[in-house]
Design an enzyme around this catalytic site. Sequence first.
Site, mmCIF file in Angstrom:
data_model
loop_
_atom_site.group_PDB
_atom_site.id
_atom_site.type_symbol
_atom_site.label_atom_id
_atom_site.label_comp_id
_atom_site.label_asym_id
_atom_site.label_seq_id
_atom_site.Cartn_x
_atom_site.Cartn_y
_atom_site.Cartn_z
ATOM 1 N N LYS A 50 0.842 -1.302 0.050
ATOM 2 C CA LYS A 50 -0.016 0.263 0.153
ATOM 3 C C LYS A 50 0.961 1.305 0.285
ATOM 4 O O LYS A 50 0.257 1.791 -1.016
ATOM 5 C CB LYS A 50 -0.973 -0.268 1.525
ATOM 6 C CG LYS A 50 -1.728 -0.867 0.915
ATOM 7 C CD LYS A 50 -2.826 -1.207 2.208
ATOM 8 C CE LYS A 50 -4.066 -2.461 1.698
ATOM 9 N NZ LYS A 50 -4.496 -2.903 3.203
ATOM 10 N N GLN A 94 -5.411 -2.301 9.317
ATOM 11 C CA GLN A 94 -5.528 -3.390 8.229
ATOM 12 C C GLN A 94 -5.899 -4.488 10.004
ATOM 13 O O GLN A 94 -5.334 -3.991 10.538
ATOM 14 C CB GLN A 94 -4.153 -3.402 8.495
ATOM 15 C CG GLN A 94 -3.270 -4.591 7.890
ATOM 16 C CD GLN A 94 -3.810 -4.385 6.273
ATOM 17 O OE1 GLN A 94 -3.604 -3.681 5.544
ATOM 18 N NE2 GLN A 94 -3.963 -5.863 5.245
ATOM 19 N N ASP A 117 -11.808 2.098 2.837
ATOM 20 C CA ASP A 117 -12.014 0.067 2.876
ATOM 21 C C ASP A 117 -13.343 -0.210 2.689
ATOM 22 O O ASP A 117 -13.869 -0.994 2.206
ATOM 23 C CB ASP A 117 -11.138 -0.172 4.180
ATOM 24 C CG ASP A 117 -9.997 -1.387 4.461
ATOM 25 O OD1 ASP A 117 -9.975 -1.200 2.445
ATOM 26 O OD2 ASP A 117 -9.170 -1.611 5.403
HETATM 27 N N1 GUN Z 1 -6.520 -7.430 6.066
HETATM 28 C C1 GUN Z 1 -6.515 -8.011 4.222
HETATM 29 N N2 GUN Z 1 -7.216 -7.862 3.772
HETATM 30 C C2 GUN Z 1 -8.066 -6.503 4.595
HETATM 31 C C3 GUN Z 1 -8.019 -5.490 3.156
HETATM 32 O O1 GUN Z 1 -8.875 -5.703 2.268
HETATM 33 N N3 GUN Z 1 -8.166 -4.793 4.431
HETATM 34 C C4 GUN Z 1 -8.128 -4.377 4.959
HETATM 35 N N4 GUN Z 1 -7.618 -3.295 6.452
HETATM 36 N N5 GUN Z 1 -7.741 -4.800 6.073
HETATM 37 C C5 GUN Z 1 -7.500 -6.375 5.213
#
Ligand code: GUN
Length: 280
Positions: A50, A94, A117
Amino acid sequence: MTAKIIDGKLMAAQVKQEIKKTVAGLNQKPGLAVILVGEDPASKTYVGGKEKDSLEVGFYSQIKRLPATASSAEVIGLVEAYNKDPKIHGVLVQLPLPETMDEDDILNRIDPAKDVDGFTYINAGKLFSGNPGHVACTPAGCLEMLKRSGIDIKGKNAVVIGRSNIVGKPMAMLLLKEHATVTICHSRTKDLASVARQADILVAAIGKPKFVTADMVKDGAVVIDVGINRVDGKLIGDVDFDSVKEKASYITPVPGGVGLMTRAMLMQNTFNAYKTLNNL
Ligand code: GUN
């Protein structure tokens, strides 16, 4: 039939390039803040990706790493500070969070306008009611891949295998919005194979390596593989790619498919948040 491969790497690069071009002409950079709690190796990799993407498209990137011993109050304090920070347009916590933390409570502290998200109840509710809001990145990426491949969705039978809040349910809502006839299958579905065989568009999001085999796929179906399973250090999808590609008309590979497009959609959502917050 041998399927056309939907190239997630190429499409993600296109999405990021489009964003990068527009961002280059802005006075202020869009900003994405990511909060990572603990030492989960997969989460560390995702957060690294990211940050890399953010810098690549010209965003301001802020990564906050907290130890697994951090308190919920610390995480909430950070979220609230980012909610107020004018340099930050997207806030992401996350997952998974340590088991001691109330994930739903923490996620719902994120300002829905900055919830890139799409996990807050407000944004999930907006999707459910057909209103504009941030859509979870993985289903948004799957839809973008269908559209960029020129696949017609209207009136098609779409079958989503998996009913998670992050993928299965929002995916079904997006396909419904595109006028597909949508079925959601899960672990208690009776004769899942025969339901899957009805699909013109089959989305596999169950988290079981090679779960979808050729006998579960209709000739000429479009197959989207959301699975990211680590088996003996290798990434394996939820679809048995080698056999299914001989039956499908289009298929996404793992790696090189949905995962990269998910990352690109986070950039898109952050850019959308920037525009909305600046009334652009
Ligand atoms: N952990 C695994 N996939 C994701 C996601 O799409 N967003 C977040 N915040 N955590 C994750």
